[in-house]
Design a protein around this motif. Sequence first.
Motif, PDB file in Angstrom:
ATOM      1  N   LEU A  62       4.845   8.020  -8.240  1.00  0.00           N
ATOM      2  CA  LEU A  62       3.432   7.971  -8.617  1.00  0.00           C
ATOM      3  C   LEU A  62       3.237   9.131  -9.582  1.00  0.00           C
ATOM      4  CD1 LEU A  62       1.970   7.287  -5.096  1.00  0.00           C
ATOM      5  CD2 LEU A  62       1.696   5.814  -7.076  1.00  0.00           C
ATOM      6  N   ASN A  66      -0.451   8.728 -14.927  1.00  0.00           N
ATOM      7  CA  ASN A  66      -0.734   7.293 -14.877  1.00  0.00           C
ATOM      8  C   ASN A  66      -2.236   7.072 -15.029  1.00  0.00           C
ATOM      9  OD1 ASN A  66      -1.179   4.595 -14.141  1.00  0.00           O
ATOM     10  ND2 ASN A  66       0.494   4.605 -12.663  1.00  0.00           N
ATOM     11  N   ASP A  68      -3.947   4.670 -14.290  1.00  0.00           N
ATOM     12  CA  ASP A  68      -4.510   3.888 -13.178  1.00  0.00           C
ATOM     13  C   ASP A  68      -4.675   4.698 -11.894  1.00  0.00           C
ATOM     14  OD1 ASP A  68      -4.706   1.537 -14.661  1.00  0.00           O
ATOM     15  OD2 ASP A  68      -2.655   0.949 -14.191  1.00  0.00           O
ATOM     16  N   ASN A  69      -4.452   6.015 -11.936  1.00  0.00           N
ATOM     17  CA  ASN A  69      -4.518   6.819 -10.721  1.00  0.00           C
ATOM     18  C   ASN A  69      -5.884   6.765 -10.026  1.00  0.00           C
ATOM     19  OD1 ASN A  69      -1.879   7.592 -10.555  1.00  0.00           O
ATOM     20  ND2 ASN A  69      -2.172   9.528 -11.636  1.00  0.00           N
ATOM     21  N   ILE A  72      -5.660   3.535  -8.157  1.00  0.00           N
ATOM     22  CA  ILE A  72      -4.616   3.581  -7.126  1.00  0.00           C
ATOM     23  C   ILE A  72      -5.063   4.427  -5.940  1.00  0.00           C
ATOM     24  CG2 ILE A  72      -2.279   4.400  -6.604  1.00  0.00           C
ATOM     25  CD1 ILE A  72      -1.622   3.751  -9.610  1.00  0.00           C
ATOM     26  N   SER A  78      -6.398   0.323  -1.691  1.00  0.00           N
ATOM     27  CA  SER A  78      -5.843   0.207  -3.049  1.00  0.00           C
ATOM     28  C   SER A  78      -4.490   0.910  -3.150  1.00  0.00           C
ATOM     29  CB  SER A  78      -6.825   0.733  -4.093  1.00  0.00           C
ATOM     30  OG  SER A  78      -7.098   2.097  -3.898  1.00  0.00           O
ATOM     31  N   GLN A  81      -2.000  -1.456  -1.536  1.00  0.00           N
ATOM     32  CA  GLN A  81      -1.722  -2.590  -2.415  1.00  0.00           C
ATOM     33  C   GLN A  81      -0.770  -2.181  -3.537  1.00  0.00           C
ATOM     34  OE1 GLN A  81      -5.735  -3.695  -3.393  1.00  0.00           O
ATOM     35  NE2 GLN A  81      -5.938  -5.043  -1.616  1.00  0.00           N
ATOM     36  N   HIS A  82      -0.948  -0.990  -4.063  1.00  0.00           N
ATOM     37  CA  HIS A  82      -0.059  -0.501  -5.117  1.00  0.00           C
ATOM     38  C   HIS A  82       1.361  -0.328  -4.560  1.00  0.00           C
ATOM     39  CE1 HIS A  82       0.887   1.435  -8.916  1.00  0.00           C
ATOM     40  NE2 HIS A  82       1.544   2.353  -8.224  1.00  0.00           N
ATOM     41  N   HIS A  86       5.009  -2.079  -5.751  1.00  0.00           N
ATOM     42  CA  HIS A  86       5.995  -1.230  -6.434  1.00  0.00           C
ATOM     43  C   HIS A  86       7.098  -0.658  -5.548  1.00  0.00           C
ATOM     44  CE1 HIS A  86       3.769  -1.328 -10.179  1.00  0.00           C
ATOM     45  NE2 HIS A  86       2.679  -1.218  -9.439  1.00  0.00           N
TER      46      HIS A  86
END
Length: 90
Positions: A62, A66, A68-69, A72, A78, A81-82, A86
């Motif tokens: 992670l 990123n 999208d942090n 995430i 969430s 789900q991440h 991954h």
Amino acid sequence: MTLANETLEREVTDLVISTLNLDVSPEAVDPEAPLYREGLGLDSIDILEIALVVSKRYGFQLRADNEDNVRIFGSLRSLSQHIAVHRVEC
């Protein structure tokens, strides 16, 4: 939500609680509540610790850069789900 996703979400909840030594039971944690500040009340150092332990446990990184942090780490759900998408199976 599938049983596998529920199991992973519970596992991530336990991981966050144990990693940060939070004084809260897993049942008391709302999986949709924000992780940062509100909800569990975590700070940026706590999020960094979670990112490190998730990387070790699930075999992917992670990254701090990123874009999208925010999504995430928006909630336990969430984050779970991440991880489901991954994680590296051993």
